[in-house]
Structures are given as structure tokens and as C-alpha cells.
Design a protein around this motif. Structure first.
Motif: not given
Length: 189
Positions: A67, A72, A90-91
């Protein structure tokens, strides 16, 4: 063959459960370092990785690094029929569902096409030098991996790198094995 694999799984799961935490953390850190330094990881734009459980080789630092560097990151979402798909996260906050008690990406997370994946980090109870791996018996990775041309990198503690893994024709081999002692590229052997 399946009975032999089932017995081996039970033995390896027991060994893994009884490993001292300090030893496990040392192994995890070294494997993480090897992955992050590998050209396969450095080149990858799209990383498919498992969200590790407490007993598996820890992938959380690898995902955090991905990240940080704008890669990606996608993780498995299990489906009926022992299939899985890759969904982008994304997290950790994107992990809103669970299958088998393992956090998974929620429905809001975009599916990533297998052919877009550059590197797959694959869990294993054990593997051998040919790239054969012993998973958990569901066949999820054996069904998913043929869909991608990305490098298949299995993460495995050195003590579970066995002389031979019992395999069946549907079992998928990995291209690269990362232990705390070395990185083995199967195609270079």
C-alpha cells in the motif's frame, strides 16, 4: 492419496500450533524481508496475497509495504464450490466479511481479474523443492492459480520444506518458495 495428505495436514497443523511465538515471529520477519527484497515483488503492480491468520506466515507487513508503494493489493474472497475471486482492498477496514473465520473483502471491494495479477503470495502447511504445496484441503488455490499468469510465491517455514509432498494431478505447483533461510526459484533448479 487423500488419506496420506489428511494425516500429513493433521501433523503439520499440530507442529505449527506448538511453535514458540518468538521463533514464529523471527521466521515471519525473515520471510517478509526476502519477499520485499525479491525482484518478483519489486516488479509487481498487482499483488494477490492472503490475509494471514495468527498461525500462518504473517503477510501484514508485506501488505502494508505494498500500500505504501502504491501497489494494487487484492485478497481472496471465497465463494461456493470451493472457488475464490480476488478483490482489491485499500486497508484492513475493507475486510468486512468472513469465511472459515478469516477476514475477507466486502462486497464494496472491486473484483480484480486474475490475468491482471503479477504476484500471488500463497499460503501452505508445507511444500517441497519442486514447488508442490500442501494446503488446507479445500482446493481454493488449486482452482484459482491456473487463471493467472502471475508468479506463484509460496511462503513456508524451512522446517516444513519437506523432501516430497504427496500430490494429485489437480494440485498446482508454485514458481518460487520463500523460507526464512532462502528464496528458491523452482524454474532455476
Amino acid at each position: 492419496m487423500e488419506t496420506q495428505k489428511k494425516q500429513l495436514r493433521a501433523l503439520l497443523l499440530q507442529q505449527r500450533r506448538t511453535m514458540p511465538m518468538e521463533k514464529k515471529q523471527l521466521i515471519d520477519r525473515q520471510i517478509c524481508r526476502y519477499v520485499l527484497e525479491s525482484p518478483e515483488y519489486q516488479r509487481a503492480n498487482v499483488l494477490f496475497a492472503y490475509w494471514s491468520t495468527a498461525e500462518e506466515i504473517d503477510t501484514h507487513a508485506i501488505l502494508a509495504d505494498a500500500w505504501k508503494h502504491g501497489k494494487c493489493v487484492c485478497v481472496p474472497k471465497c465463494l461456493r464450490g470451493h472457488r475464490m475471486i480476488a478483490r482489491r482492498i485499500d486497508s484492513e477496514a475493507d475486510l468486512t466479511e468472513q469465511t472459515f473465520g478469516i477476514p475477507e473483502p466486502g462486497a464494496q471491494c472491486m473484483e480484480i481479474a486474475p490475468e491482471d495479477i503479477d504476484l500471488c503470495l500463497v499460503p501452505a502447511l508445507a511444500c517441497d523443492a519442486s514447488g508442490a504445496r500442501l494446503g488446507y484441503g479445500g482446493g481454493f488455490y488449486d482452482r484459482f492459480l491456473p487463471q493467472t499468469t502471475g508468479t506463484r510465491m509460496v511462503l513456508c517455514a524451512q522446517e516444513r520444506l519437506l523432501p516430497e509432498i504427496p500430490i494429485e494431478k489437480h494440485d498446482m505447483h508454485c514458481d518460487c518458495i520463500v523460507t526464512e533461510n532462502e528464496v528458491m526459484r523452482v524454474h532455476e533448479k
